[in-house]
Design a protein around this motif. Sequence first.
Motif, PDB file in Angstrom:
ATOM      1  N   ARG A   1      -4.071   9.769   3.233  1.00  0.00           N
ATOM      2  CA  ARG A   1      -3.198   8.598   3.253  1.00  0.00           C
ATOM      3  C   ARG A   1      -3.406   7.774   4.518  1.00  0.00           C
ATOM      4  NH1 ARG A   1       3.032   9.874   3.638  1.00  0.00           N
ATOM      5  NH2 ARG A   1       2.255  10.550   5.667  1.00  0.00           N
ATOM      6  N   TRP A   2      -3.502   8.468   5.654  1.00  0.00           N
ATOM      7  CA  TRP A   2      -3.701   7.736   6.912  1.00  0.00           C
ATOM      8  C   TRP A   2      -5.078   7.081   6.967  1.00  0.00           C
ATOM      9  CZ3 TRP A   2       0.448   6.544   9.303  1.00  0.00           C
ATOM     10  CH2 TRP A   2       1.545   7.402   9.268  1.00  0.00           C
ATOM     11  N   LEU A   3      -6.070   7.714   6.362  1.00  0.00           N
ATOM     12  CA  LEU A   3      -7.393   7.100   6.290  1.00  0.00           C
ATOM     13  C   LEU A   3      -7.350   5.828   5.445  1.00  0.00           C
ATOM     14  CD1 LEU A   3     -10.434   7.217   6.886  1.00  0.00           C
ATOM     15  CD2 LEU A   3     -10.695   8.678   4.873  1.00  0.00           C
ATOM     16  N   ILE A   4      -6.610   5.859   4.339  1.00  0.00           N
ATOM     17  CA  ILE A   4      -6.466   4.677   3.488  1.00  0.00           C
ATOM     18  C   ILE A   4      -5.753   3.562   4.235  1.00  0.00           C
ATOM     19  CG2 ILE A   4      -5.350   3.796   1.403  1.00  0.00           C
ATOM     20  CD1 ILE A   4      -5.850   6.538   0.133  1.00  0.00           C
ATOM     21  N   TYR A   5      -4.710   3.924   4.983  1.00  0.00           N
ATOM     22  CA  TYR A   5      -4.002   2.914   5.782  1.00  0.00           C
ATOM     23  C   TYR A   5      -4.958   2.222   6.757  1.00  0.00           C
ATOM     24  CZ  TYR A   5       0.809   3.987   4.386  1.00  0.00           C
ATOM     25  OH  TYR A   5       1.986   4.119   3.701  1.00  0.00           O
ATOM     26  N   LEU A   6      -5.787   2.987   7.421  1.00  0.00           N
ATOM     27  CA  LEU A   6      -6.718   2.425   8.400  1.00  0.00           C
ATOM     28  C   LEU A   6      -7.708   1.472   7.727  1.00  0.00           C
ATOM     29  CD1 LEU A   6      -7.867   2.309  11.258  1.00  0.00           C
ATOM     30  CD2 LEU A   6      -9.229   4.346  10.722  1.00  0.00           C
TER      31      LEU A   6
ATOM     32  N   THR B   1       0.826  -1.207   0.000  1.00  0.00           N
ATOM     33  CA  THR B   1       0.000   0.000   0.000  1.00  0.00           C
ATOM     34  C   THR B   1       0.860   1.256   0.000  1.00  0.00           C
ATOM     35  OG1 THR B   1      -1.732  -1.177   1.228  1.00  0.00           O
ATOM     36  CG2 THR B   1      -1.828   1.229   1.221  1.00  0.00           C
ATOM     37  N   THR B   2       1.952   1.245   0.781  1.00  0.00           N
ATOM     38  CA  THR B   2       2.854   2.398   0.828  1.00  0.00           C
ATOM     39  C   THR B   2       3.475   2.675  -0.533  1.00  0.00           C
ATOM     40  OG1 THR B   2       3.386   1.926   3.152  1.00  0.00           O
ATOM     41  CG2 THR B   2       4.912   3.346   1.941  1.00  0.00           C
ATOM     42  N   VAL B   3       3.912   1.604  -1.209  1.00  0.00           N
ATOM     43  CA  VAL B   3       4.508   1.757  -2.543  1.00  0.00           C
ATOM     44  C   VAL B   3       3.487   2.323  -3.527  1.00  0.00           C
ATOM     45  CG1 VAL B   3       5.527   0.524  -4.494  1.00  0.00           C
ATOM     46  CG2 VAL B   3       6.191  -0.072  -2.150  1.00  0.00           C
ATOM     47  N   ILE B   4       2.272   1.774  -3.490  1.00  0.00           N
ATOM     48  CA  ILE B   4       1.221   2.237  -4.404  1.00  0.00           C
ATOM     49  C   ILE B   4       0.886   3.701  -4.150  1.00  0.00           C
ATOM     50  CG2 ILE B   4      -1.206   1.951  -5.045  1.00  0.00           C
ATOM     51  CD1 ILE B   4      -0.881  -1.033  -4.530  1.00  0.00           C
ATOM     52  N   LEU B   5       0.800   4.094  -2.873  1.00  0.00           N
ATOM     53  CA  LEU B   5       0.482   5.482  -2.545  1.00  0.00           C
ATOM     54  C   LEU B   5       1.577   6.438  -3.014  1.00  0.00           C
ATOM     55  CD1 LEU B   5      -1.016   5.101   1.053  1.00  0.00           C
ATOM     56  CD2 LEU B   5      -2.240   5.702  -1.030  1.00  0.00           C
ATOM     57  N   ARG B   6       2.834   6.032  -2.895  1.00  0.00           N
ATOM     58  CA  ARG B   6       3.927   6.888  -3.361  1.00  0.00           C
ATOM     59  C   ARG B   6       3.905   7.038  -4.875  1.00  0.00           C
ATOM     60  NH1 ARG B   6       9.120   4.930   0.368  1.00  0.00           N
ATOM     61  NH2 ARG B   6       8.305   5.746   2.358  1.00  0.00           N
ATOM     62  N   VAL B   7       3.659   5.927  -5.570  1.00  0.00           N
ATOM     63  CA  VAL B   7       3.563   5.991  -7.032  1.00  0.00           C
ATOM     64  C   VAL B   7       2.384   6.863  -7.452  1.00  0.00           C
ATOM     65  CG1 VAL B   7       3.165   4.630  -9.121  1.00  0.00           C
ATOM     66  CG2 VAL B   7       4.698   3.763  -7.346  1.00  0.00           C
ATOM     67  N   ALA B   8       1.253   6.707  -6.731  1.00  0.00           N
ATOM     68  CA  ALA B   8       0.068   7.505  -7.055  1.00  0.00           C
ATOM     69  C   ALA B   8       0.326   8.991  -6.830  1.00  0.00           C
ATOM     70  CB  ALA B   8      -1.115   7.037  -6.212  1.00  0.00           C
TER      71      ALA B   8
END
Length: 292
Positions: free
Chosen positions: A83-88, A52-59
């Motif tokens: 981003r933190w909401l997506i992580y949750l 998820t972290t990799v995808i968020l950085r690419v996005a």
Amino acid sequence: MIQTLEDIENEITESSAWETASDFLDWHINIGEGISISILDVIIVSIVIFITTVILRVALKFLTRNLTEDNKGKFGVVYGYFRWLIYLIILLITLDSVGVNITAVFAASAALLIGVGLALQTLFQDIISGVFILIDQSVYVGDIIEIDGKVGRVEEIKLRTTRAVTLDNKVLVIPNHLYLENSLYNWTQNGTTTRESVSVGVAYGSDVQLVKKLLLEAASSNENVLPNPEPTVVFTNFGDSSLDFKVIFTLADSFKAQFPKSEIRFTIDRLFREHNVSIPFPQRDIHIINNK
């Protein structure tokens, strides 16, 4: 003798190393009543969070590829909240997928969440205020703000605080809830240029037209003052002991306004001395009545 794929799988499954690894991965940790998570579940959750972290950085790079550096900073602040909401959300979905009882997790943490909510009311207020700042668009990264008598250039807007750098290169950490409790002056929301002024009083009987000319000369001769709009002089008041004037001018960098304003004051003092224009000091007449 050629072994079939099925035979190889059976040998691996029956080996002691595989049994040890399988037992280790299947080892469960009980967290409260009705909540149990295995080592394998932890590994799966960690892998999902990493992906998820990799995808968020690419996005983030994809979405900001055509933005200017200034707009990238503004978008990055808003993106950080989501981003933190997506992580949750991803964490809860992953836990539910591996068989962890999400309902039990919420039930077990309810008392803790209530305690944290009561103990950290200011923290939540700061976070909510930070969201309001972004929605209201009152402050951006790079803006020069004045709050509670302190001036700084905004460097970073976080969930709880806003960090600004003052003129003397000190970091000003502002809790976000102060924006809702105090008057906020944004010096650069309408642009980087601002109208500044220097006030001065001259003695009664002075040539006011000469004073006006000297004040305009002092402002126009300063290299930091913009020629358009032109400086102007305002006769503000007949004071108790002086005729009060204000010279108004425009600066391109309001963050360092105190330096050109100081230079203009030096020039005014020099010009007044050269033309015998006096700056009075307050005077009072005391009458003593002796009744004896």
